[in-house]
Design an enzyme around this catalytic site. Structure first.
Site, short mmCIF file in Angstrom:
data_model
loop_
_atom_site.label_atom_id
_atom_site.label_comp_id
_atom_site.label_asym_id
_atom_site.label_seq_id
_atom_site.Cartn_x
_atom_site.Cartn_y
_atom_site.Cartn_z
CG HIS A 222 31.36 36.48 -24.12
ND1 HIS A 222 31.56 37.73 -24.32
CD2 HIS A 222 30.96 36.16 -22.50
CE1 HIS A 222 30.96 38.83 -22.93
NE2 HIS A 222 31.01 37.84 -21.67
CG HIS B 242 28.95 44.46 -29.73
ND1 HIS B 242 28.79 44.46 -28.78
CD2 HIS B 242 30.25 43.55 -28.73
CE1 HIS B 242 28.65 44.37 -27.33
NE2 HIS B 242 29.52 43.34 -27.58
CG ASP C 239 37.09 39.85 -28.51
OD1 ASP C 239 37.88 39.48 -27.07
OD2 ASP C 239 35.88 39.14 -28.53
#
Ligand code: CMC
Length: 440
Positions: free
Chosen positions: A271, A311, A367
């Site tokens: 995460h 994702h 990210d």
């Protein structure tokens, strides 16, 4: 819809031959409606098995909309691209919480309130001082956030709207201060106090990096870049940490405690810890020549993943990643190019052409590039999850508020499918070895 169609689902249970008609609302059925489906009076009733909540909606929400196939993200209806270009983080925080963009007078008042809460209680500093000098800032951060509940006991009056707003302003204000103080503690630097002349992100940079200068002047490009990054991280509907926030909040504890739990969920490498993991991965790859071998190892399932890719919801390019990639180039104009960028760009290109990633719809997520920017701005990798938690605060609290005001919500308590041992009698210690030998 033709006249003969109904907003229902007919389920035939082949175990009994019985049929059931279940209402369909908002493209979903109520899981509790399945309980009517039984094989006999002693049967508990049918349940839905959904580890990881792959296809279970746990709430109705009006905050954030995502279309993962199209790569769309909107806060309260406003496209993320427009907010990133035209808005500010504080305005987005207001939007998430109140549901509408503020008028000038409203945002001025909100900013004034947030500013007034940026200082933390002197005792909180002592608390931070108690952590080991080399403690990970995220561990210190989320523990200190939990400790806020001991300073602001009134936070537990969660059904008082004014009280909730004060805690919202307080937390949006204090997160950067706690984050920066945890960092300064970890490197042995004296704490730098909030500067009310600066913007939200300018002040955060001040508290992080101020050294001997009398007045810290943030670079406007970096200050703006950080503000955009904060906007992009402000909410993301029912992800792991938000689900944790709602889960803890469902027991009606105070919001400080709930946020600390949400931050803990964010900490993990799958995460919010992913951008830290991306950096480590890029360092480990080391050069463009080593990319094919790395990709081979990922595909062969040798225990590594291409961090910053994939994702649960996006099966297309994460819209946040697109914006972040542009911000990266603006930041590198100021800071100089991060040498890991070339590896990242090549890694992305090679992965997006590879059947393994194409077939599984694995694209760069938020990210993939954010860590490169943070590193170029001078943040150590350990601070990356903290940099995610600060802007996610208004999102967590808006989701929490929505949950506790929703009359359909209950304390979170999933069911399980029990597959363990049936009833058996306790065996006294003295008899256990012989019992084991007999059954072996
Ligand atoms: N690298 C290699 N293979 C992957 C990756 C990856 N990053 N992500 C998914 N896969 C494969 C996975 O092995 C599986 O393959 P198969 O069907 O052959 O078993 C398939 O794709 C589906 O993966 P999954 O794990 O079932 O998908 P999920 O929805 O449960 O996981 C995820 C989503 C984000 C945890 C995962 O994609 C992942 O681990 N990515 C790397 C970590 C990361 O970048 N996380 C940040 C997410 S975005 C920010 C945030 O939400 O905090």
């Amino acid at each position: 819809m033709s006249e003969n169609t109904r907003e229902t689902l007919t389920i035939t249970d082949n175990r009994t031959g019985k049929s059931y008609e279940v209402p369909v609302e908002n493209g979903s059925i109520k899981a509790t409606d399945l309980r009517r489906i039984k094989t006999g009076p002693d049967d508990f009733g049918l349940m839905a098995y959904d580890p990881g909540f792959m296809n279970t909606a746990a709430c109705k929400s009006r905050i954030t909309f995502i279309d993962g196939d199209q790569g769309i993200l909107r806060y309260r209806g406003y496209p993320i691209e427009q907010l990133a270009e035209k808005s500010s983080f504080l305005e987005v925080a207001y939007l998430l919480y109140f549901g509408e963009l503020p008028l000038r007078s409203q945002i001025d008042e909100f900013a004034r309130q947030v500013l007034s809460h940026t200082i933390i209680h002197e005792q909180t500093k002592k608390f931070i001082d108690g952590f080991r000098h080399d403690s990970h800032p995220m561990g210190a951060f989320l523990s200190t956030v939990a400790a806020l509940s001991t300073f602001y006991g009134e936070g537990k009056h969660i059904f008082d709207a004014n009280n909730r707003l004060v805690q919202f302003e307080r937390m949006v204000a204090k997160m950067p201060t706690i984050a920066a103080f945890c960092y300064r503690h970890s490197i042995g630097m004296p704490f730098a106090y909030p500067d009310g002349d600066l913007s939200y992100t300018g002040n955060f940079l001040n508290m992080m990096f101020k050294a001997t200068e009398l007045k810290y002047k943030p670079n406007p490009v970096l200050e703006k870049a950080l503000d955009v990054l904060f906007i992009l991280h402000a909410d993301h509907e029912q992800n792991c940490s938000t689900t944790t926030m709602r889960g803890i909040g469902s027991s009606h504890c105070d919001p400080f405690t709930a946020i600390s739990g949400a931050a803990a969920a964010l900490y993990g490498p799958l995460h919010g810890g992913a951008n830290e993991a991306v950096l480590k991965m890029l360092v480990e790859i080391g050069s463009k020549d080593a990319i094919p071998e790395f990709i081979r190892g990922v595909k062969a399932g040798e225990g590594k993943r291409l961090m910053g890719f994939g994702h649960r919801v996006y099966k297309n390019y994460d819209p946040r990643a697109k914006i972040i990639k542009e911000v990266a180039f603006q930041v590198f104009e100021v800071t100089g190019r991060n040498p890991l960028l070339d590896i990242a760009l090549d890694l992305e290109r090679i992965a997006l052409e590879d059947d393994y990633f194409v077939a599984r719809k694995l694209y760069p997520n938020v990210d993939f590039y954010s860590g490169l920017i943070y590193q170029a701005m001078g943040f150590p990798t350990e601070m990356f999850p903290v940099l995610f938690a600060i802007p996610r605060t208004p999102g967590w609290l808006s989701q929490w508020e929505e949950q506790i005001l929703d009359p359909e919500q209950r304390i979170v308590r999933p069911r399980q499918i029990y597959l363990g041992a049936g009833k058996r009698d306790y065996v006294p210690m003295a008899l256990r070895e012989s019992a084991v030998t007999q059954t072996a």
